[in-house]
Design an enzyme around this catalytic site. Structure first.
Site, short mmCIF file in Angstrom:
data_model
loop_
_atom_site.label_atom_id
_atom_site.label_comp_id
_atom_site.label_asym_id
_atom_site.label_seq_id
_atom_site.Cartn_x
_atom_site.Cartn_y
_atom_site.Cartn_z
N THR A 207 2.26 1.34 5.94
CA THR A 207 1.48 2.55 5.34
C THR A 207 1.09 3.41 6.48
OG1 THR A 207 -0.47 3.50 4.06
CG2 THR A 207 -0.65 1.29 4.99
N ASN A 208 0.95 4.74 6.27
CA ASN A 208 0.48 5.42 7.57
C ASN A 208 -1.00 5.76 7.36
OD1 ASN A 208 2.97 7.36 8.74
ND2 ASN A 208 3.25 7.03 6.49
N THR A 209 -1.78 5.87 6.07
CA THR A 209 -3.03 5.90 6.09
C THR A 209 -3.83 4.80 6.76
OG1 THR A 209 -2.89 7.43 4.17
CG2 THR A 209 -5.07 6.24 4.38
N CYS B 10 3.64 9.94 4.46
CA CYS B 10 3.11 8.84 3.46
C CYS B 10 4.31 8.07 3.33
CB CYS B 10 2.26 9.52 2.44
SG CYS B 10 2.04 8.32 1.33
N THR B 11 4.24 6.61 3.26
CA THR B 11 5.43 5.94 2.94
C THR B 11 6.27 6.28 1.73
OG1 THR B 11 3.95 4.07 2.43
CG2 THR B 11 4.88 4.34 4.80
N GLU B 12 5.25 6.78 0.76
CA GLU B 12 6.00 7.05 -0.57
C GLU B 12 6.55 8.55 -0.71
OE1 GLU B 12 3.40 4.01 -1.05
OE2 GLU B 12 2.58 5.81 -0.32
N MET C 21 0.84 -1.32 -0.05
CA MET C 21 0.07 -0.03 0.03
C MET C 21 1.07 1.22 0.01
SD MET C 21 -2.47 -1.37 2.86
CE MET C 21 -1.57 -2.10 3.82
N GLN D 12 -11.12 3.15 0.45
CA GLN D 12 -10.74 4.43 0.93
C GLN D 12 -11.75 5.57 0.20
OE1 GLN D 12 -6.63 5.02 0.22
NE2 GLN D 12 -5.85 4.03 1.90
#
Length: 230
Positions: free
Chosen positions: A83-85, A196-198, A10, A52
């Site tokens: 993932t943060n979300t 956000c991990t990206e 994700m 989401q």
């Protein structure tokens, strides 16, 4: 060494970084040919993102709960949600298993507080920036959290989903993010969370005048260190 459960996908772009970091930390600490004991369950992000967009967080929690149970059955001693979300549904996912969850927000807050900072900006998806599940957890630990204005939040969210999650790194978007960072600094931010991990794929420490707290790096490093703890 404990076995790390990685609940990823994700997006898979940032999950690759998790795998690299946990193995790099273990190799650095133990030397030789050592690598991390870990299990990876990579979900179909299209399915999660559809939840989401529809606001069906209960369904996404069920999907991640299934994944977490698979990690537990596979022998993971603890797990991380990469993932943060999706930490929005962390309580439900944790309730689905008996092994502990290493929460990304707690790891991030500990690093910031350890650096002696109190006021930080937050970049992430609109869910992470605007809802209380993330900001609230940080504030409970003594941090003041600043988020960009509405137009900037829309920009950050769009770049995450339309570029970074697709592996697209654009210099023009980096400049736009730098402008957002500058605005947060003017409002008093002492550092900025890349929540956000990206985002760590786009922004590096040298791209900012403020300390950047890359949640992917912090979370994966903490997971490796926990795996090696007595």
């Amino acid at each position: 060494m404990k076995t790390i459960g990685l609940l990823g996908g994700m997006s898979w772009e940032s999950t690759v970084t998790y795998y690299q970091i946990v193995n790099s930390v273990v190799k650095e600490r133990l030397g030789g040919l050592h690598s991390a004991r870990c299990l990876l369950y990579s979900v179909d992000f299209q399915e999660i993102e559809a939840c989401q967009s529809a606001g069906d967080w209960d369904k996404s929690a069920r999907l991640l709960g299934v994944a977490a149970r698979a990690l537990e059955k596979g022998g993971a001693d603890f797990f991380v949600i990469c993932t943060n979300t999706m930490h929005k549904v962390a309580p439900q996912v944790q309730a689905a298993v008996s092994i502990p969850l290493l929460h990304i927000g707690d790891v991030t807050a500990a690093e910031i507080l350890g650096r002696g900072l109190r006021t930080v900006g937050l970049l992430g998806t609109r869910y992470t920036m605007e809802e209380n599940f993330y900001c609230g957890r940080l504030r409970q630990q003594g941090l003041e959290v600043l988020i960009p204005d509405a137009a900037e939040r829309a920009l950050v969210n769009e770049v995450i989903f339309q570029e970074l999650c697709l592996g697209q790194i654009r210099a023009a978007s980096r400049k736009k993010f730098q402008a957002v960072l500058a605005g947060l600094a003017r409002r008093g931010a002492e550092g900025v969370i890349l929540g956000c991990t990206e985002i760590g794929m786009l922004l590096r420490p040298e791209d900012a005048d403020l300390p950047l707290f890359d949640t992917t790096l912090l979370h994966a490093t903490a997971a490796a260190n926990l795996a090696l703890a007595d």
